[in-house]
Scaffold this motif. Structure first.
Motif, PDB file in Angstrom:
ATOM      1  N   LYS A 189       3.268   7.519 -23.172  1.00  0.00           N
ATOM      2  CA  LYS A 189       4.178   6.476 -23.639  1.00  0.00           C
ATOM      3  C   LYS A 189       4.231   5.243 -22.745  1.00  0.00           C
ATOM      4  O   LYS A 189       5.025   4.329 -23.005  1.00  0.00           O
ATOM      5  CB  LYS A 189       5.596   7.052 -23.785  1.00  0.00           C
ATOM      6  CG  LYS A 189       5.696   8.170 -24.797  1.00  0.00           C
ATOM      7  CD  LYS A 189       7.120   8.692 -24.881  1.00  0.00           C
ATOM      8  CE  LYS A 189       7.227   9.843 -25.878  1.00  0.00           C
ATOM      9  NZ  LYS A 189       8.610  10.387 -25.956  1.00  0.00           N
ATOM     10  N   ASN A 238       6.969   0.950 -20.184  1.00  0.00           N
ATOM     11  CA  ASN A 238       6.874   1.654 -21.453  1.00  0.00           C
ATOM     12  C   ASN A 238       6.042   0.822 -22.420  1.00  0.00           C
ATOM     13  O   ASN A 238       6.228  -0.388 -22.520  1.00  0.00           O
ATOM     14  CB  ASN A 238       8.278   1.886 -22.029  1.00  0.00           C
ATOM     15  CG  ASN A 238       8.285   2.935 -23.114  1.00  0.00           C
ATOM     16  OD1 ASN A 238       7.547   2.841 -24.095  1.00  0.00           O
ATOM     17  ND2 ASN A 238       9.112   3.956 -22.940  1.00  0.00           N
ATOM     18  N   GLU A 283      -2.573   0.735 -27.644  1.00  0.00           N
ATOM     19  CA  GLU A 283      -1.117   0.855 -27.686  1.00  0.00           C
ATOM     20  C   GLU A 283      -0.479  -0.411 -28.258  1.00  0.00           C
ATOM     21  O   GLU A 283       0.539  -0.325 -28.963  1.00  0.00           O
ATOM     22  CB  GLU A 283      -0.570   1.147 -26.280  1.00  0.00           C
ATOM     23  CG  GLU A 283      -0.994   2.481 -25.712  1.00  0.00           C
ATOM     24  CD  GLU A 283      -0.478   3.665 -26.531  1.00  0.00           C
ATOM     25  OE1 GLU A 283       0.549   3.498 -27.225  1.00  0.00           O
ATOM     26  OE2 GLU A 283      -1.099   4.737 -26.478  1.00  0.00           O
TER      27      GLU A 283
END
Length: 257
Positions: A92, A106, A163
């Motif tokens: 994450k 994050n 991501e």
């Protein structure tokens, strides 16, 4: 216990995916070479003459030797800090350790990614196989974190871009679909076309968008060879570059922009 074992799991970011360590790079080699130069200079012009002429007559050489020793010590400290740097990729997010600091990032907090790469050549002609990378991350709170060539590499870029696609693409596509402008640094796209500063190129006039040799080219339809490039800029000025390319290619390939 080494750092890898300590970071197998993170209470917020989850399971460890990949660890990136410092590698030999231009920046690191420059620092090491500078250290060696100061050490050699201190011995040649400080220590050796001081042994020959003695302390009373060699005070100037003593100052040179101590000065070089001090600078060399600082540079050695910098090298140790560089070699202790680590970047851990988790499910994450990231943990980036550098210069005795630790940043926890994050993936869902990242709003912008600038990326830069440079390929090096022998005699400006022959590729030597070395490419350096640098990534700048901006989070929701406005802070920026630079991951320089000492740790950054192509593999890290793939993790970051994956991501970004996962967390940012849905909202950016939605914003575009409802008629909002979507900004990628100095370039903005909307239903009206591509906007740079006060100029807008409608989608129907955009032929294609290319990336080559570190530059981004926006090509114009039905224009002369001299006027083909409507806009050219360094890719390092565009954040979320691959999202920009994906969105614009989708728009250009659709029947209705």
């Amino acid at each position: 216990m080494n750092q890898s074992k300590q970071h197998l799991n993170h209470p917020i970011l989850g399971k460890l995916v990949k660890e990136f360590r410092p590698k030999f790079s231009r920046k690191l080699s420059t620092t090491i070479n500078s250290t060696l130069v100061f050490i050699c200079f201190g011995f040649v012009f400080g220590v050796f003459p001081l042994f020959i002429v003695g302390l009373p007559q060699g005070s100037f050489h003593l100052i040179i030797g101590l000065g070089c020793l001090l600078v060399s010590g600082v540079l050695v400290y910098v090298i140790i800090n560089i070699l202790n740097g680590r970047l851990f990729v988790y499910d994450k997010g990231l943990v980036y350790q550098y210069h005795n600091k630790t940043r926890v990032i994050n993936f869902s907090d990242i709003v912008a990614l600038w990326q830069y790469s440079a390929r090096y050549y022998l005699y400006f002609i022959i590729p030597n196989g070395r490419t350096t990378y640098e990534y700048t991350i901006q989070t929701k709170d406005g802070n920026r974190i630079i991951i320089d060539e000492i740790i950054a590499n192509e593999e890290l870029g793939k993790y970051l871009n994956y991501e970004l696609f996962k967390h940012l693409m849905p909202s950016l596509k939605f914003n575009y679909a409802v008629g909002q402008e979507v900004t990628f640094g100095e370039i903005t796209i909307s239903k009206h076309g591509i906007k740079v500063k006060n100029a807008t190129l409608p989608w129907l006039e955009v032929e294609r968008i290319d990336v080559s040799a570190g530059k981004l080219y926006i090509r114009k339809r039905n224009s002369s060879w001299l006027d083909k490039n409507w806009y050219v800029t360094e890719v390092s000025t565009i954040y979320n570059l691959y999202i920009f390319i994906e969105m614009t290619n989708t728009i250009l390939n659709s029947a209705i922009p």
